[in-house]
Design a protein around this motif. Structure first.
Motif, PDB file in Angstrom:
ATOM      1  N   VAL A   5      51.209  19.145  77.197  1.00  0.00           N
ATOM      2  CA  VAL A   5      51.010  19.938  75.895  1.00  0.00           C
ATOM      3  C   VAL A   5      52.185  20.218  75.056  1.00  0.00           C
ATOM      4  CG1 VAL A   5      48.771  20.827  76.472  1.00  0.00           C
ATOM      5  CG2 VAL A   5      51.028  22.048  77.029  1.00  0.00           C
ATOM      6  N   ASN A   6      53.284  19.303  75.507  1.00  0.00           N
ATOM      7  CA  ASN A   6      54.877  20.066  74.977  1.00  0.00           C
ATOM      8  C   ASN A   6      54.669  19.939  73.475  1.00  0.00           C
ATOM      9  OD1 ASN A   6      55.242  20.081  77.617  1.00  0.00           O
ATOM     10  ND2 ASN A   6      56.681  18.080  77.829  1.00  0.00           N
ATOM     11  N   GLY A   7      54.261  18.662  72.802  1.00  0.00           N
ATOM     12  CA  GLY A   7      54.297  18.481  71.459  1.00  0.00           C
ATOM     13  C   GLY A   7      53.487  19.709  70.656  1.00  0.00           C
ATOM     14  N   ALA A   8      52.171  20.108  71.204  1.00  0.00           N
ATOM     15  CA  ALA A   8      51.638  21.190  70.520  1.00  0.00           C
ATOM     16  C   ALA A   8      52.483  22.581  70.570  1.00  0.00           C
ATOM     17  CB  ALA A   8      50.109  21.184  70.900  1.00  0.00           C
ATOM     18  N   VAL A   9      52.831  22.899  71.799  1.00  0.00           N
ATOM     19  CA  VAL A   9      53.716  23.972  71.861  1.00  0.00           C
ATOM     20  C   VAL A   9      54.913  24.170  71.050  1.00  0.00           C
ATOM     21  CG1 VAL A   9      55.258  25.317  73.623  1.00  0.00           C
ATOM     22  CG2 VAL A   9      53.005  24.483  74.154  1.00  0.00           C
ATOM     23  N   LEU A  10      55.607  23.013  70.980  1.00  0.00           N
ATOM     24  CA  LEU A  10      56.756  22.835  70.026  1.00  0.00           C
ATOM     25  C   LEU A  10      56.491  23.051  68.656  1.00  0.00           C
ATOM     26  CD1 LEU A  10      58.964  19.877  71.439  1.00  0.00           C
ATOM     27  CD2 LEU A  10      59.520  22.363  71.523  1.00  0.00           C
ATOM     28  N   LEU A  11      55.174  22.486  68.197  1.00  0.00           N
ATOM     29  CA  LEU A  11      54.654  22.797  66.837  1.00  0.00           C
ATOM     30  C   LEU A  11      54.411  24.120  66.594  1.00  0.00           C
ATOM     31  CD1 LEU A  11      52.416  19.548  66.051  1.00  0.00           C
ATOM     32  CD2 LEU A  11      54.646  20.126  65.040  1.00  0.00           C
ATOM     33  N   PHE A  12      53.783  24.704  67.524  1.00  0.00           N
ATOM     34  CA  PHE A  12      53.508  26.300  67.253  1.00  0.00           C
ATOM     35  C   PHE A  12      54.810  27.101  67.273  1.00  0.00           C
ATOM     36  CE2 PHE A  12      48.993  25.293  68.645  1.00  0.00           C
ATOM     37  CZ  PHE A  12      48.253  26.068  67.574  1.00  0.00           C
ATOM     38  N   MET A  13      55.658  26.736  68.149  1.00  0.00           N
ATOM     39  CA  MET A  13      56.846  27.592  68.025  1.00  0.00           C
ATOM     40  C   MET A  13      57.528  27.205  66.697  1.00  0.00           C
ATOM     41  SD  MET A  13      58.167  26.844  71.903  1.00  0.00           S
ATOM     42  CE  MET A  13      59.895  27.895  71.665  1.00  0.00           C
ATOM     43  N   ALA A  14      57.555  26.098  66.387  1.00  0.00           N
ATOM     44  CA  ALA A  14      58.344  25.592  65.037  1.00  0.00           C
ATOM     45  C   ALA A  14      57.696  26.584  63.981  1.00  0.00           C
ATOM     46  CB  ALA A  14      58.361  24.195  64.929  1.00  0.00           C
ATOM     47  N   GLY A  15      56.321  26.409  63.752  1.00  0.00           N
ATOM     48  CA  GLY A  15      55.850  27.129  62.686  1.00  0.00           C
ATOM     49  C   GLY A  15      56.071  28.601  62.708  1.00  0.00           C
ATOM     50  N   VAL A  16      55.760  29.381  63.914  1.00  0.00           N
ATOM     51  CA  VAL A  16      56.027  30.829  63.988  1.00  0.00           C
ATOM     52  C   VAL A  16      57.417  31.141  63.754  1.00  0.00           C
ATOM     53  CG1 VAL A  16      55.619  32.733  65.591  1.00  0.00           C
ATOM     54  CG2 VAL A  16      54.015  31.166  65.617  1.00  0.00           C
ATOM     55  N   VAL A  17      58.305  30.557  64.298  1.00  0.00           N
ATOM     56  CA  VAL A  17      59.677  31.086  64.472  1.00  0.00           C
ATOM     57  C   VAL A  17      60.459  30.581  63.096  1.00  0.00           C
ATOM     58  CG1 VAL A  17      62.267  30.549  65.302  1.00  0.00           C
ATOM     59  CG2 VAL A  17      60.146  30.526  66.844  1.00  0.00           C
ATOM     60  N   VAL A  18      60.096  29.462  62.448  1.00  0.00           N
ATOM     61  CA  VAL A  18      60.571  29.148  61.163  1.00  0.00           C
ATOM     62  C   VAL A  18      60.089  30.036  60.237  1.00  0.00           C
ATOM     63  CG1 VAL A  18      60.682  27.453  59.532  1.00  0.00           C
ATOM     64  CG2 VAL A  18      61.258  26.781  61.845  1.00  0.00           C
ATOM     65  N   GLY A  19      58.531  30.306  60.297  1.00  0.00           N
ATOM     66  CA  GLY A  19      58.110  31.244  59.263  1.00  0.00           C
ATOM     67  C   GLY A  19      58.797  32.769  59.343  1.00  0.00           C
ATOM     68  N   HIS A  20      59.134  33.061  60.669  1.00  0.00           N
ATOM     69  CA  HIS A  20      59.348  34.650  60.689  1.00  0.00           C
ATOM     70  C   HIS A  20      60.790  34.557  60.219  1.00  0.00           C
ATOM     71  CE1 HIS A  20      59.944  38.481  62.351  1.00  0.00           C
ATOM     72  NE2 HIS A  20      61.087  38.181  62.929  1.00  0.00           N
ATOM     73  N   VAL A  21      61.606  33.575  60.490  1.00  0.00           N
ATOM     74  CA  VAL A  21      63.118  33.620  59.781  1.00  0.00           C
ATOM     75  C   VAL A  21      63.066  33.416  58.335  1.00  0.00           C
ATOM     76  CG1 VAL A  21      65.362  32.344  60.004  1.00  0.00           C
ATOM     77  CG2 VAL A  21      64.053  32.828  62.200  1.00  0.00           C
ATOM     78  N   ALA A  22      62.247  32.781  57.809  1.00  0.00           N
ATOM     79  CA  ALA A  22      62.412  32.298  56.619  1.00  0.00           C
ATOM     80  C   ALA A  22      61.674  33.716  55.723  1.00  0.00           C
ATOM     81  CB  ALA A  22      61.204  31.408  56.119  1.00  0.00           C
ATOM     82  N   GLY A  68      52.193  28.836  59.293  1.00  0.00           N
ATOM     83  CA  GLY A  68      52.819  27.879  59.915  1.00  0.00           C
ATOM     84  C   GLY A  68      51.990  27.787  61.377  1.00  0.00           C
ATOM     85  N   ALA A  69      51.544  28.753  62.080  1.00  0.00           N
ATOM     86  CA  ALA A  69      50.502  28.587  63.054  1.00  0.00           C
ATOM     87  C   ALA A  69      49.586  27.762  63.026  1.00  0.00           C
ATOM     88  CB  ALA A  69      50.361  29.893  63.746  1.00  0.00           C
ATOM     89  N   VAL A  70      48.748  28.074  61.653  1.00  0.00           N
ATOM     90  CA  VAL A  70      47.557  27.489  61.342  1.00  0.00           C
ATOM     91  C   VAL A  70      47.906  25.909  61.147  1.00  0.00           C
ATOM     92  CG1 VAL A  70      45.691  27.230  59.495  1.00  0.00           C
ATOM     93  CG2 VAL A  70      46.409  29.613  60.205  1.00  0.00           C
ATOM     94  N   ALA A  71      49.003  25.734  60.409  1.00  0.00           N
ATOM     95  CA  ALA A  71      49.239  24.248  60.164  1.00  0.00           C
ATOM     96  C   ALA A  71      49.495  23.392  61.745  1.00  0.00           C
ATOM     97  CB  ALA A  71      50.476  24.226  59.170  1.00  0.00           C
ATOM     98  N   ALA A  72      50.279  24.278  62.621  1.00  0.00           N
ATOM     99  CA  ALA A  72      50.424  23.548  63.916  1.00  0.00           C
ATOM    100  C   ALA A  72      49.171  23.447  64.613  1.00  0.00           C
ATOM    101  CB  ALA A  72      51.377  24.577  64.512  1.00  0.00           C
ATOM    102  N   ALA A  73      48.122  24.339  64.280  1.00  0.00           N
ATOM    103  CA  ALA A  73      46.732  24.253  65.116  1.00  0.00           C
ATOM    104  C   ALA A  73      46.265  22.772  64.564  1.00  0.00           C
ATOM    105  CB  ALA A  73      45.843  25.289  64.935  1.00  0.00           C
ATOM    106  N   VAL A  74      46.358  22.627  63.252  1.00  0.00           N
ATOM    107  CA  VAL A  74      45.602  21.466  62.613  1.00  0.00           C
ATOM    108  C   VAL A  74      46.182  20.091  63.347  1.00  0.00           C
ATOM    109  CG1 VAL A  74      45.203  20.305  60.372  1.00  0.00           C
ATOM    110  CG2 VAL A  74      44.877  22.917  60.461  1.00  0.00           C
ATOM    111  N   MET A  75      47.298  20.073  63.071  1.00  0.00           N
ATOM    112  CA  MET A  75      48.151  18.967  63.531  1.00  0.00           C
ATOM    113  C   MET A  75      47.926  18.785  65.075  1.00  0.00           C
ATOM    114  SD  MET A  75      49.066  17.826  60.602  1.00  0.00           S
ATOM    115  CE  MET A  75      49.627  16.416  61.397  1.00  0.00           C
TER     116      MET A  75
END
Length: 384
Positions: free
Chosen positions: A144-161, A117-124
């Protein structure tokens, strides 16, 4: 099949649909930006790919689909260079894709975990910076709000999944073990109502008749005890695998199967929990001690196994009523290369940080095995 994880994919599907609708609203309110045709073509591609992902996810989660999802989304984001002008971006307009860019980030996180999820966030995020730089925006002052939100979404959602997948696996195994337990109980009732009663009858009648019938009764008694031990034993490899995953095991459950017509096993009513490797090695040492009774004592020699916790240690004593071990026999056996007790019993205890003491006389032999009780074992066992 998907269990708890399926709810994540349904949420991603809803998010993608809502994001396409949001992008349509933004494009319509802006009058199509500088190049309306390019904008609506991008929206059409986004809607079409959203429909594709609704069909393919989550049954198909192979690398080609995930890479295509990421690449196509990045391409739609980069199309903002063709849709908007510098004035549009300078006025604070979002890229033409709006929040839709988070779709593949969430998909990668759920399918592959938080790192993906973090890798995909970095690409986007890199694609977003490329777009803004191409439109002449000063990147040094860019929020950088958008990038931070993408990273948080990727890491948090990946961990919870990942946690959800582990929870689903534990629930599946618990259901399997419960089903096996019910089946063992059903078999136990059937065996008790038929085989065990017949064996008990043969044992009793054989003892009454005497002679060869008494020997037959003794054998029937041994088989009855063996069957009872089999019925109450854990679910063999399945239970052992589950204990290994949990990293602990109840020593009592490993020693019960040794009980039969000539071996009596006594243990506390509360669990004696040890690290799984320690518990199995301790059980194997007890088995080696009982094998020595079988090999070196007369047929039918009684043996007793007592397990208890004493002063922060789990202690197991194996006592028999055989002829005892002659003076110097153990040393001579070790010198001759027969390492049964030296390796199977004393060696195991030494590897576990425990001790093995042997006391023998003409009336029998007692082997006392002692290993440290882990703090977690004492807590879970309910003993202080």
């Amino acid at each position: 099949m998907l269990g708890i994880e399926g709810s994540f994919w349904r949420a991603i599907a809803v998010f993608r649909i809502a994001s396409v609708a949001y992008a349509v609203v933004l494009l319509a309110r802006a009058g199509g930006y500088a190049h309306p045709l390019a904008g609506w073509i991008t929206i059409a591609v986004m809607a079409g790919w959203t429909a594709v992902t609704l069909v393919l996810y989550p049954s198909t989660r192979a690398w080609p689909l995930l890479l295509t999802d990421l690449g196509l989304t990045a391409g739609c984001l980069l199309s903002t260079l063709l849709v908007q002008s510098w004035a549009d971006t300078a006025s604070g307009a979002m890229p033409v894709t709006a929040t839709w860019v988070a779709g593949p980030v969430l998909a990668w996180a759920v399918a592959l975990g938080r790192r993906a999820g973090a890798v995909a966030a970095a690409v986007m995020s890199a694609a977003d910076l490329w777009v803004r730089g191409g439109l002449g925006v000063d990147l040094t002052s860019l929020p950088v709000n958008g990038a931070v939100l993408l990273f948080m979404a990727g890491v948090v959602v990946g961990h919870v999944a990942q946690l959800a997948r582990e929870a689903a696996e534990w629930l599946r195994r618990a259901a399997e073990l419960e089903a096996m337990g019910r089946e063992r109980e059903r078999l136990a009732r059937g065996i008790h109502d038929s085989v065990l009663q017949v064996l008990a009858l043969v044992q009793r009648k054989g003892a009454e008749i005497g002679g060869e019938a008494a020997e037959l009764g003794r054998l029937a008694g041994e088989q009855e005890a063996a069957l009872r031990a089999l019925v109450r034993a854990p679910a063999s490899s399945e239970a052992r695998e589950d204990q290994a995953k949990g990293a602990t095991a109840d020593v009592r459950e490993l020693l019960w199967p040794y009980g039969d017509a000539r071996v009596t096993v006594s243990a506390p009513v509360t669990p004696l929990v040890l690290p799984v490797e320690t518990a199995h090695e301790l059980s194997a040492a007890v088995g080696a001690a009982l094998d020595n009774v079988t090999r070196h004592c007369a047929d039918g020699t009684r043996a007793w196994v007592l397990v208890e916790e004493d002063a922060g240690r789990v202690v197991v004593s194996v006592r028999d009523e055989g002829p005892g071990i002659p003076e110097g026999r153990l040393e001579q056996a070790e010198a001759d290369g027969r390492m049964g007790i030296a390796r199977s019993i004393r060696g195991r205890m030494a590897d576990l940080g425990g001790t093995a003491s042997i006391t023998s006389s003409g009336t029998g032999t007692e082997i006392e095995l002692s290993v440290p009780a882990e703090p977690v074992a004492r807590e879970r066992g309910g003993r202080v």
